[in-house]
Design an enzyme around this catalytic site. Structure first.
Site, PDB file in Angstrom:
ATOM      1  N   SER A  25       0.773  -1.023   0.035  1.00  0.00           N
ATOM      2  CA  SER A  25      -0.028  -0.106  -0.038  1.00  0.00           C
ATOM      3  C   SER A  25       0.919   1.237  -0.023  1.00  0.00           C
ATOM      4  O   SER A  25       2.246   1.242  -0.117  1.00  0.00           O
ATOM      5  CB  SER A  25      -1.061  -0.003   1.207  1.00  0.00           C
ATOM      6  OG  SER A  25      -0.096   0.174   2.457  1.00  0.00           O
ATOM      7  N   TYR A  58      -2.840   0.489  -3.411  1.00  0.00           N
ATOM      8  CA  TYR A  58      -3.976   1.082  -2.982  1.00  0.00           C
ATOM      9  C   TYR A  58      -3.723   2.118  -1.812  1.00  0.00           C
ATOM     10  O   TYR A  58      -2.460   2.036  -1.044  1.00  0.00           O
ATOM     11  CB  TYR A  58      -5.274  -0.045  -2.468  1.00  0.00           C
ATOM     12  CG  TYR A  58      -4.300  -0.924  -1.463  1.00  0.00           C
ATOM     13  CD1 TYR A  58      -4.519  -0.708   0.035  1.00  0.00           C
ATOM     14  CD2 TYR A  58      -3.455  -2.002  -1.645  1.00  0.00           C
ATOM     15  CE1 TYR A  58      -4.137  -1.553   1.101  1.00  0.00           C
ATOM     16  CE2 TYR A  58      -2.851  -2.809  -0.708  1.00  0.00           C
ATOM     17  CZ  TYR A  58      -3.363  -2.643   0.802  1.00  0.00           C
ATOM     18  OH  TYR A  58      -2.599  -3.287   1.469  1.00  0.00           O
TER      19      TYR A  58
END
EC number: 4.1.1.11
Length: 126
Positions: A25, A58
């Protein structure tokens, strides 16, 4: 027809952390996420201005007001502390709505200081 359009953009943020061993991430200051309309766990594309790398991951939230941009996991190989990034999210919308759609663009300067918020990218001139 459905089109994929720019939804939110963090323009010229600086990497503050890079953690190869984190599970993945990109941690982003919650205030920055809110300004660009990017949600936690939303897919994002990252463009590294310094080395030309382009990659997808993400978003996860970092503490509000922290100014953190932390590239984690395998993506940490694509960005170093101090690198300048452009972080974008996209939305798929019907053609009719796409023609009047406006993204949320947040411009930064210095050490991740929000400079201004815009609803478009300027027209490029010769």
């Amino acid at each position: 027809m459905v089109r994929t359009m720019l939804q939110g953009k963090l323009h010229r943020v600086k990497v503050t952390q890079s953690d190869l061993n984190y599970e993945g991430s990109c941690a982003i200051d919650q205030d920055f996420l809110n300004a660009a309309g990017i949600l936690q766990y939303e897919a994002i594309d990252i463009y590294n201005v310094d080395n030309g790398q382009r990659f997808s991951t993400y978003a996860i939230a970092a503490e509000p007001g922290s100014k953190i941009i932390s590239v984690n996991g395998a993506a940490a190989r694509c960005a170093c502390v101090g690198d300048t990034l452009i972080i974008c999210s996209y939305v798929q919308i019907p053609d009719e709505q796409a023609r009047t759609h406006h993204p949320r663009v947040v411009y930064f300067e210095g050490a991740n200081q929000m400079k201004r918020l815009a609803k478009s990218v300027p027209v490029q001139v010769a």
